[in-house]
Design a protein around this motif. Structure first.
Motif, PDB file in Angstrom:
ATOM      1  N   ALA A  91       1.346  -1.098   0.467  1.00  0.00           N
ATOM      2  CA  ALA A  91      -0.193  -0.063  -0.254  1.00  0.00           C
ATOM      3  C   ALA A  91       0.870   1.212  -0.395  1.00  0.00           C
ATOM      4  O   ALA A  91       1.757   2.138   0.362  1.00  0.00           O
ATOM      5  CB  ALA A  91      -0.896  -0.292   1.201  1.00  0.00           C
ATOM      6  N   ARG A 107       2.515   0.800   5.701  1.00  0.00           N
ATOM      7  CA  ARG A 107       2.567  -0.317   6.022  1.00  0.00           C
ATOM      8  C   ARG A 107       1.727  -2.111   5.868  1.00  0.00           C
ATOM      9  O   ARG A 107       1.700  -2.831   6.731  1.00  0.00           O
ATOM     10  CB  ARG A 107       4.050  -1.030   7.807  1.00  0.00           C
ATOM     11  CG  ARG A 107       4.637   0.303   7.663  1.00  0.00           C
ATOM     12  CD  ARG A 107       5.554  -0.450   9.012  1.00  0.00           C
ATOM     13  NE  ARG A 107       6.604   0.711   8.482  1.00  0.00           N
ATOM     14  CZ  ARG A 107       7.216   1.127   9.313  1.00  0.00           C
ATOM     15  NH1 ARG A 107       5.619   2.679   9.246  1.00  0.00           N
ATOM     16  NH2 ARG A 107       7.732   2.798   9.613  1.00  0.00           N
ATOM     17  N   VAL A 108       1.097  -1.740   4.676  1.00  0.00           N
ATOM     18  CA  VAL A 108       0.064  -3.095   4.106  1.00  0.00           C
ATOM     19  C   VAL A 108      -0.415  -3.916   3.148  1.00  0.00           C
ATOM     20  O   VAL A 108       1.087  -2.868   2.138  1.00  0.00           O
ATOM     21  CB  VAL A 108      -1.461  -2.250   4.668  1.00  0.00           C
ATOM     22  CG1 VAL A 108      -2.290  -2.954   3.683  1.00  0.00           C
ATOM     23  CG2 VAL A 108      -1.495  -1.742   6.082  1.00  0.00           C
ATOM     24  N   GLY A 110      -1.931  -5.810   0.387  1.00  0.00           N
ATOM     25  CA  GLY A 110      -3.316  -5.950  -0.176  1.00  0.00           C
ATOM     26  C   GLY A 110      -2.869  -7.683  -1.132  1.00  0.00           C
ATOM     27  O   GLY A 110      -1.808  -7.592  -1.684  1.00  0.00           O
ATOM     28  N   SER A 156      -1.727  -8.033  11.202  1.00  0.00           N
ATOM     29  CA  SER A 156      -3.601  -8.289  11.290  1.00  0.00           C
ATOM     30  C   SER A 156      -3.723  -8.260  10.390  1.00  0.00           C
ATOM     31  O   SER A 156      -3.375  -7.872   9.084  1.00  0.00           O
ATOM     32  CB  SER A 156      -3.588  -7.039  12.417  1.00  0.00           C
ATOM     33  OG  SER A 156      -3.229  -6.613  13.730  1.00  0.00           O
ATOM     34  N   THR A 185      -5.550  -9.031   3.558  1.00  0.00           N
ATOM     35  CA  THR A 185      -5.260  -7.657   4.324  1.00  0.00           C
ATOM     36  C   THR A 185      -4.374  -7.725   4.915  1.00  0.00           C
ATOM     37  O   THR A 185      -4.234  -7.990   6.119  1.00  0.00           O
ATOM     38  CB  THR A 185      -5.996  -5.927   3.843  1.00  0.00           C
ATOM     39  OG1 THR A 185      -7.349  -5.932   2.884  1.00  0.00           O
ATOM     40  CG2 THR A 185      -4.850  -4.893   4.172  1.00  0.00           C
ATOM     41  N   GLY A 187      -1.897  -6.068   7.905  1.00  0.00           N
ATOM     42  CA  GLY A 187      -0.993  -4.789   8.370  1.00  0.00           C
ATOM     43  C   GLY A 187      -0.253  -4.430   9.593  1.00  0.00           C
ATOM     44  O   GLY A 187      -0.236  -5.553   9.928  1.00  0.00           O
ATOM     45  N   HIS A 188       0.745  -3.685   9.754  1.00  0.00           N
ATOM     46  CA  HIS A 188       1.983  -4.387  10.853  1.00  0.00           C
ATOM     47  C   HIS A 188       2.138  -2.777  10.839  1.00  0.00           C
ATOM     48  O   HIS A 188       1.968  -1.666  10.503  1.00  0.00           O
ATOM     49  CB  HIS A 188       3.719  -4.374   9.860  1.00  0.00           C
ATOM     50  CG  HIS A 188       4.504  -3.972  10.825  1.00  0.00           C
ATOM     51  ND1 HIS A 188       4.749  -2.521  11.357  1.00  0.00           N
ATOM     52  CD2 HIS A 188       5.304  -5.307  11.387  1.00  0.00           C
ATOM     53  CE1 HIS A 188       5.712  -3.139  12.150  1.00  0.00           C
ATOM     54  NE2 HIS A 188       6.384  -4.629  12.611  1.00  0.00           N
ATOM     55  N   PRO A 197      -3.141  -2.106  13.508  1.00  0.00           N
ATOM     56  CA  PRO A 197      -3.157  -1.115  12.231  1.00  0.00           C
ATOM     57  C   PRO A 197      -4.685  -1.308  11.937  1.00  0.00           C
ATOM     58  O   PRO A 197      -5.416  -1.979  12.027  1.00  0.00           O
ATOM     59  CB  PRO A 197      -2.331  -1.491  11.622  1.00  0.00           C
ATOM     60  CG  PRO A 197      -2.753  -3.573  12.055  1.00  0.00           C
ATOM     61  CD  PRO A 197      -2.866  -3.641  13.338  1.00  0.00           C
ATOM     62  N   LEU A 199      -7.119  -1.299   8.496  1.00  0.00           N
ATOM     63  CA  LEU A 199      -6.806  -2.445   7.293  1.00  0.00           C
ATOM     64  C   LEU A 199      -7.822  -1.770   6.230  1.00  0.00           C
ATOM     65  O   LEU A 199      -8.804  -2.315   6.849  1.00  0.00           O
ATOM     66  CB  LEU A 199      -6.811  -4.270   7.930  1.00  0.00           C
ATOM     67  CG  LEU A 199      -6.481  -4.749   9.240  1.00  0.00           C
ATOM     68  CD1 LEU A 199      -6.478  -5.951   9.119  1.00  0.00           C
ATOM     69  CD2 LEU A 199      -4.892  -4.794   8.276  1.00  0.00           C
ATOM     70  N   VAL A 205      -6.028  -0.819  -1.620  1.00  0.00           N
ATOM     71  CA  VAL A 205      -5.055  -1.120  -1.489  1.00  0.00           C
ATOM     72  C   VAL A 205      -4.315  -0.783  -3.020  1.00  0.00           C
ATOM     73  O   VAL A 205      -2.717  -0.611  -3.757  1.00  0.00           O
ATOM     74  CB  VAL A 205      -4.465  -2.530  -0.382  1.00  0.00           C
ATOM     75  CG1 VAL A 205      -2.521  -2.518  -1.390  1.00  0.00           C
ATOM     76  CG2 VAL A 205      -4.820  -1.502   0.815  1.00  0.00           C
TER      77      VAL A 205
END
Length: 611
Positions: A91, A107-108, A110, A156, A185, A187-188, A197, A199, A205
């Motif tokens: 993302a 920091r995601v 997808g 997550s 998705t 996420g960190h 986080p 999402l 994304v």
């Protein structure tokens, strides 16, 4: 199941870090904090170090490509039951465009799965392993989201299908029918954040990443109009993906410890900013993309280096300017193809490598119009580098290949000290007064004489790697590329012939006798030397063959096995894509050079498309 060949991986980026995903749909590398941070998926270096795969359950074939002008990857899997597509993207910040992409990436990751035909059973395996595989996370499900938590890290994962959590992993099996779409998705966020986080929807994304990368590409669409335009444009995009946008630093590669030779021990961490690579990248982007950020990027170098005294110029940094990159092994990892040790950090940060002086000043000279007015700290940096070239050019160093055994009087280091002083003299009063310029010019001429007399080996008929040595080294091909000698100088022509005869195989050039594989940037240097010497047709043909050696996504590692064509070393490698861009530029300029010299034009060879 292991991570497969190095060249089987695709590269995703978000301006802070990178993901490597293989053609089987497995995410095998991700360090979500930043390029040189600890991994949460590390199967590239050990089968038990974490991965996230989405792939058909039954036998499949796959084809993949980037969506045009993006680093968004689409893989189509075909089985006997039908076909599905998986689209992967890191993302970008929603709405970020042009030079702003990557500054605040969330920091995601997808992933979107689409049914194209038939009904395809698909399996998802999610095995996060934090701290380079040391830590197995605790997984819990909550409101359709699986949280993996350990130490200071939390991932997550939101999925459109139910996930079954086990000990440190989650799995799912689902059938994808034509027209159906499933979204995932990941996420960190640090565990100290009170809330999980955010999402975003995976479709969003992908859409934002596509729009963001295309907006960057559109800004630079008309910058390069020369030969091999598609390859140059693509390589420029890869280099942009290897840029840590908050600071402007450009990493040498996205990975650590991928071997130069399977089973070997030359496995180094390349997720840092070498001043050499940074400077050469700026030179490449000067040809291929918008150089408007030159002052900002040179300012980053000036801030990172500080004032230059008598100590060796720091030659590499962390992405935020850190100097101490002390190397240590990760003994718990098996290494790619059992190639140990696996390292974090790189001891080269302690070395003297005098060639960086010339590379920085050469990049500044190329971009001089974009450095006007020149910022005071940039001016001081360039003065300091020229002064250090005067003081230290006679000292041995580790050379650009970072020899760890002993310092030597490397010819390429002397030549680049000459380059530093030559460009400083050309800058003239923009850097110093008449006394400075005279001192720089005198040292420049002294270096030239030393290289011409001590670097030449009469019996071999070539310039060798170091003064007094009889060992060939491809780094001397830089001599005509920086203007130290014309490419058609008789001794330079002889050097190129000898190096090609002794070190090249089918267009892949090793750095020295004993180097385990062809070094990609050296191979492109050979192309450039041939073009500058007037052998334009042969240079065109060699360039086309080299460009075709990239993987199916147009990505190069550091080296390529001369016998098998297998990509080796850290991946993707900025050095290799720099070589491609600059060789294409020199091929474009060659007919003009020939015309200026009163020579007939060479025939034009059509560009080879990125596969």
């Amino acid at each position: 199941m292991d991570s497969g060949p190095i060249g089987d991986h695709g590269f995703l980026a978000d301006g802070r870090t990178a993901v490597l995903v293989d053609r089987a749909g497995s995410v095998n590398w991700w360090c979500p904090l930043r390029f040189d941070g600890p991994s949460v998926f590390g199967r590239l270096l050990d089968d038990d170090a974490g991965h996230w795969s989405i792939q058909p359950e039954d036998h499949f074939t796959s084809e993949r490509s980037y969506l045009d002008d993006t680093l968004v990857l689409r893989t189509v899997f075909t089985t006997r039951q039908g076909s599905v597509a998986v689209t992967d993207a890191l993302a970008l910040e929603p709405g970020a465009r042009g030079h702003d992409i990557g500054l605040r990436s969330p920091r995601v990751l997808g992933r979107v799965v689409e049914g194209l035909s038939g009904e395809v059973p698909v399996r998802l395996d999610y095995r996060p392993r934090f701290e380079y595989g040391r830590v197995t996370a605790y997984l819990t499900g909550q409101e359709g989201v699986v949280h993996a938590t350990a130490g200071g890290c939390r991932l997550s994962l939101r999925a459109d299908v139910p996930l079954e959590c086990g000990h440190g992993d989650a799995t799912a099996t689902f059938t994808v029918r034509a027209g159906q779409t499933y979204r995932f998705t990941l996420g960190h966020a640090p565990t100290y954040d009170a809330d999980p986080p955010a999402l975003p929807d995976a479709d969003r994304v992908v859409a934002d990443a596509v729009a963001g990368w295309r907006s960057w590409a559109d800004l630079h669409a008309d910058q390069y109009r020369g030969l091999f335009r598609d390859e140059v444009r693509h390589s420029a995009l890869i280099l942009q993906g290897m840029t840590y946008r908050p600071s402007g630093a450009i990493v040498a590669a996205a990975t650590t410890s991928l071997p130069e030779e399977p089973g070997g021990d030359r496995n180094y961490d390349y997720r840092y900013v070498w001043v050499r690579d940074f400077s050469l990248t700026l030179q490449a982007l000067w040809r291929a993309a918008c150089p408007d950020e030159a002052n900002r990027q040179f300012a980053w170098v000036a801030r990172a280096m500080g004032r230059i005294g008598d100590e060796p110029v720091p030659i590499m940094y962390g992405v935020q300017g850190e100097r101490d990159l002390t190397e240590h092994p990760l003994d718990h990892l098996a290494g790619y193809a059992d190639s140990r040790p696996v390292f974090v950090g790189n001891e080269a940060w302690r070395q003297r490598q005098s060639d960086v002086l010339g590379e920085i000043l050469d990049a500044a000279w190329l971009m001089r119009h974009y450095l006007d007015p020149m910022m005071p700290d940039v001016r001081q940096l360039l003065r300091d580098l020229a002064d250090q070239a005067v003081r230290n050019w006679q000292r041995p160093d580790a050379g650009m290949w970072e020899a760890r055994d002993a310092e030597r009087h490397y010819v390429s280091s002397k030549v680049q000290c000459w380059t530093a002083l030559d460009r400083a003299v050309r800058f003239g009063p923009r850097l110093g007064d008449q006394t400075d310029v005279a001192r720089w010019a005198a040292a420049r001429d002294e270096i030239r004489e030393a290289v011409l007399t001590q670097g030449w080996h009469e019996r071999l008929g070539a310039y060798t790697g170091a003064f007094g040595s009889d060992k060939l080294d491809a780094s001397v091909l830089l001599m005509p590329l920086v203007g130290f000698l014309p490419a058609d100088d008789p001794r330079m022509r002889s050097t190129v012939r000898v190096i090609e005869r002794e070190l090249s195989h089918d267009g892949l050039l090793r750095r020295w006798d004993g180097d385990p594989a062809g070094f990609v940037i050296c191979s492109f240097w050979l192309v450039s030397c041939l073009a500058l010497a007037g052998e334009v047709d042969r240079a065109h043909h060699m360039f086309g063959r080299l460009a075709a050696r990239a993987n199916d996504l147009g990505l190069f590692a550091e080296q390529i096995d001369q016998a098998t064509g297998e990509q080796l070393g850290n991946f993707p490698q900025a050095f290799s894509h720099i070589g491609l861009i600059n060789a294409a530029g020199r091929l474009t300029e060659a007919p003009e050079r020939r015309a200026a010299a009163g020579q007939p034009p060479a025939s034009v060879v059509r560009s080879v498309k990125v596969r």
